[in-house]
Motif scaffolding. Structure first.
Motif, PDB file in Angstrom:
ATOM      1  N   CYS A   5      37.983  29.175  43.174  1.00 29.34           N
ATOM      2  CA  CYS A   5      36.598  29.405  43.569  1.00 29.34           C
ATOM      3  C   CYS A   5      35.703  28.405  42.849  1.00 29.34           C
ATOM      4  CB  CYS A   5      36.165  30.838  43.263  1.00 29.34           C
ATOM      5  SG  CYS A   5      36.089  31.263  41.506  1.00 29.34           S
ATOM      6  N   ASP A   7      32.147  27.725  40.643  1.00 28.01           N
ATOM      7  CA  ASP A   7      31.542  28.437  39.529  1.00 28.01           C
ATOM      8  C   ASP A   7      30.633  29.571  39.988  1.00 28.01           C
ATOM      9  OD1 ASP A   7      30.788  28.809  36.681  1.00 28.01           O
ATOM     10  OD2 ASP A   7      28.834  28.239  37.485  1.00 28.01           O
ATOM     11  N   ARG A  10      32.378  32.944  40.659  1.00 29.19           N
ATOM     12  CA  ARG A  10      33.085  33.647  39.583  1.00 29.19           C
ATOM     13  C   ARG A  10      32.501  35.031  39.360  1.00 29.19           C
ATOM     14  NH1 ARG A  10      32.192  32.616  34.669  1.00 29.19           N
ATOM     15  NH2 ARG A  10      30.426  31.240  34.975  1.00 29.19           N
ATOM     16  N   THR A  13      34.411  36.010  33.168  1.00 30.26           N
ATOM     17  CA  THR A  13      34.816  34.764  32.514  1.00 30.26           C
ATOM     18  C   THR A  13      36.327  34.632  32.348  1.00 30.26           C
ATOM     19  OG1 THR A  13      34.523  35.775  30.339  1.00 30.26           O
ATOM     20  CG2 THR A  13      32.647  34.541  31.247  1.00 30.26           C
ATOM     21  N   TYR A  15      38.618  33.126  33.709  1.00 32.58           N
ATOM     22  CA  TYR A  15      38.996  32.046  34.605  1.00 32.58           C
ATOM     23  C   TYR A  15      39.421  30.823  33.813  1.00 32.58           C
ATOM     24  CZ  TYR A  15      36.767  34.540  38.466  1.00 32.58           C
ATOM     25  OH  TYR A  15      36.441  35.463  39.418  1.00 32.58           O
ATOM     26  N   GLU A  17      39.061  26.887  34.046  1.00 32.22           N
ATOM     27  CA  GLU A  17      38.125  25.968  34.691  1.00 32.22           C
ATOM     28  C   GLU A  17      38.722  24.567  34.761  1.00 32.22           C
ATOM     29  OE1 GLU A  17      33.534  24.331  34.171  1.00 32.22           O
ATOM     30  OE2 GLU A  17      34.462  25.463  32.549  1.00 32.22           O
ATOM     31  N   TRP A  29      31.561  25.907  32.716  1.00 36.98           N
ATOM     32  CA  TRP A  29      31.153  26.509  33.986  1.00 36.98           C
ATOM     33  C   TRP A  29      30.191  25.619  34.768  1.00 36.98           C
ATOM     34  CZ3 TRP A  29      35.032  29.344  33.957  1.00 36.98           C
ATOM     35  CH2 TRP A  29      35.357  30.197  32.915  1.00 36.98           C
ATOM     36  N   CYS A  35      37.592  26.826  39.708  1.00 34.21           N
ATOM     37  CA  CYS A  35      38.025  27.898  38.808  1.00 34.21           C
ATOM     38  C   CYS A  35      39.126  28.729  39.454  1.00 34.21           C
ATOM     39  CB  CYS A  35      36.846  28.814  38.483  1.00 34.21           C
ATOM     40  SG  CYS A  35      35.433  27.980  37.739  1.00 34.21           S
ATOM     41  N   HIS A  37      41.166  32.493  38.660  1.00 31.97           N
ATOM     42  CA  HIS A  37      41.201  33.690  37.823  1.00 31.97           C
ATOM     43  C   HIS A  37      42.529  33.750  37.074  1.00 31.97           C
ATOM     44  CE1 HIS A  37      41.110  37.880  36.565  1.00 31.97           C
ATOM     45  NE2 HIS A  37      39.792  37.813  36.763  1.00 31.97           N
TER      46      HIS A  37
END
Length: 110
Positions: A5, A7, A10, A13, A15, A17, A29, A35, A37
């Protein structure tokens, strides 16, 4: 996107990156980051794949990935098939655009 995905999509947090270029040590971010998960990352064993190509990979730190390393990651994901191949193919669209302007991208773990 099914696995990654942007930012602004989201929720929380938890995730990993993927940032364009080399991480500057302070900015997280970013709007143009990709990103994934942590639950998905673990389920498809993305970290294990990356570790097999980039020995210094850290799921909780910063890891830079070169074009050459990314190409090997893509090949290995294709060989593995399944969701891992689907996820890497999804990220590959973003990565190819990154490598048009940057020598690396940085993965920032949770």
């Amino acid at each position: 996107m099914k696995y990654f995905c942007k930012d602004n999509e989201r929720i929380g947090t938890c995730y990993h990156e993927f940032q364009k270029g080399k991480f500057n040590g302070t900015d997280f971010w970013k709007a143009n980051s990709l990103c994934i998960h942590d639950d998905i990352h673990c389920k498809i064993k993305l970290g294990e794949l990356i570790q097999s190509v980039v020995p210094e990979y850290s799921p909780t730190g910063e890891t830079t990935v070169t074009r050459e390393q990314w190409e090997v990651i893509c090949c290995k994901a294709n060989e593995a098939g399944g969701e891992l191949a689907e996820a890497v193919a999804e990220a590959d669209i973003w990565a190819r655009n990154v490598f048009d302007k940057y020598d690396v991208f940085t993965m920032i773990g949770i």
